[in-house]
Scaffold this motif. Structure first.
Motif, short mmCIF file in Angstrom:
data_model
loop_
_atom_site.label_atom_id
_atom_site.label_comp_id
_atom_site.label_asym_id
_atom_site.label_seq_id
_atom_site.Cartn_x
_atom_site.Cartn_y
_atom_site.Cartn_z
N ILE A 119 42.95 29.30 13.21
CA ILE A 119 41.94 28.27 13.50
C ILE A 119 40.86 28.85 14.42
CG2 ILE A 119 41.54 25.99 14.52
CD1 ILE A 119 44.50 25.38 13.88
N CYS A 120 39.63 28.87 13.94
CA CYS A 120 38.52 29.37 14.75
C CYS A 120 38.35 28.49 15.99
CB CYS A 120 37.23 29.36 13.92
SG CYS A 120 35.78 29.91 14.83
N THR A 121 38.15 29.15 17.12
CA THR A 121 38.05 28.38 18.37
C THR A 121 36.65 27.78 18.59
OG1 THR A 121 37.64 30.48 19.49
CG2 THR A 121 39.88 29.60 19.59
N HIS A 122 35.76 27.96 17.61
CA HIS A 122 34.48 27.28 17.71
C HIS A 122 34.65 25.85 17.22
CE1 HIS A 122 30.14 26.59 16.21
NE2 HIS A 122 30.21 26.30 17.50
N LEU A 123 34.70 25.67 15.89
CA LEU A 123 34.84 24.32 15.38
C LEU A 123 35.97 24.17 14.36
CD1 LEU A 123 31.07 23.27 15.01
CD2 LEU A 123 32.70 22.50 16.74
N LYS A 137 36.28 37.38 10.66
CA LYS A 137 34.92 36.83 10.64
C LYS A 137 34.98 35.38 10.16
CE LYS A 137 30.41 37.55 10.91
NZ LYS A 137 29.79 37.77 12.22
N CYS A 138 34.40 34.50 10.94
CA CYS A 138 34.41 33.09 10.55
C CYS A 138 33.22 32.80 9.62
CB CYS A 138 34.34 32.20 11.78
SG CYS A 138 34.50 30.45 11.34
N PRO A 139 33.47 32.21 8.45
CA PRO A 139 32.40 31.98 7.49
C PRO A 139 31.47 30.83 7.90
CG PRO A 139 34.45 31.05 6.65
CD PRO A 139 34.78 31.74 7.94
N CYS A 140 31.88 30.02 8.85
CA CYS A 140 31.08 28.82 9.16
C CYS A 140 29.84 29.14 10.01
CB CYS A 140 31.95 27.77 9.85
SG CYS A 140 33.17 27.09 8.72
N HIS A 141 30.04 29.80 11.15
CA HIS A 141 28.90 30.07 12.03
C HIS A 141 28.88 31.52 12.51
CE1 HIS A 141 30.30 25.86 12.51
NE2 HIS A 141 29.07 25.63 12.09
N GLY A 142 29.70 32.35 11.86
CA GLY A 142 29.61 33.79 12.12
C GLY A 142 30.36 34.33 13.31
N SER A 143 31.27 33.58 13.88
CA SER A 143 32.03 34.15 15.01
C SER A 143 32.88 35.32 14.54
CB SER A 143 32.94 33.10 15.64
OG SER A 143 32.16 32.15 16.32
N GLY A 144 33.02 36.31 15.40
CA GLY A 144 33.84 37.47 15.08
C GLY A 144 34.92 37.64 16.13
S1 FES Z 1 33.86 27.26 13.19
FE1 FES Z 1 34.05 29.38 13.31
S2 FES Z 1 32.13 30.01 14.02
FE2 FES Z 1 31.97 27.89 13.93
#
Ligand code: FES
Length: 197
Positions: A119-123, A137-144
């Motif tokens: 689970i990405c810690t952004h959203l 690499k997160c496909p939603c907002h590009g977090s690495g």
């Molecule tokens: S949810 Fe992964 S970068 Fe936003």
């Protein structure tokens, strides 16, 4: 007993047969009144509605009492034989169960196995492991995130979380998703968040 009837020639004749009893003709069924039919129809509708709502209520109660019985997989699973893991390689086959299992070196240069949350810690999207770039690499907002789970690019505010892991008697990695460990809280030092190999 009735006497035999003597006719004019003196011969006796049988007494006249009693008249055959007339069969009662069946009366046509009385047609229900219009208002009565409507009442019956409404009665059926009301009864059906009542039964349906009772069933729905019963199902709701069962769901409330046993919320996870059918809909969620168990929190723990075996992630493979410890000896089969390779250093620096991400085991991706449990991604749909919410974890990557990795053998790598920690900051103290110890060889450890750990399980990272997907689970990405952004959203909360699900990142992908890019083998060539050695990063998540997160496909939603590009977090690495590095192989350790530490964030280094994009909007994610903190590292991926780890799940509890332990070695079983048959040398397997047992992942327990009911316990999480966050690096920024110093919880990656907890011996339950990794297996020394
Ligand atoms: S949810 Fe992964 S970068 Fe936003």
């Amino acid at each position: 007993m009735s006497d035999p009837v003597v006719n004019a020639g003196g011969a006796t004749a049988a007494p006249p047969a009693p008249p055959a009893s007339a069969k009662p003709t069946p009366k046509p069924a009385a047609k229900p009144a219009k208002g009565e039919t409507r009442r019956e129809w409404w009665g059926t509708v009301a009864w059906t509605t009542f039964t349906a709502s009772m069933i729905a209520m019963l199902l709701g109660t069962v769901r409330f009492l046993f919320p996870n019985v059918l809909s969620e997989p168990p929190n723990t699973f075996k992630g493979g034989d410890i000896t089969t893991f390779e250093e620096g390689k991400v085991e991706d086959k449990f991604k749909d169960r919410g974890a990557w299992i990795i053998l790598d070196r920690d900051e103290k240069n110890r060889r450890i196995i750990y399980a990272l949350s997907t689970i990405c810690t952004h959203l909360g999207c699900t990142p992908n492991w890019l083998v060539g770039e050695k990063k998540f690499k997160c496909p939603c907002h590009g977090s690495g995130f590095k192989i350790s789970g530490v964030n280094f690019e994009g909007p994610a505010p903190r590292p991926l979380e780890r799940y509890a892991v332990k070695k079983t008697d048959d040398n397997q990695v047992l992942v327990d998703k009911s316990k999480k460990y966050q690096k920024e809280l110093g919880q990656w030092d907890d011996p339950d968040s990794f297996i020394l190999v």
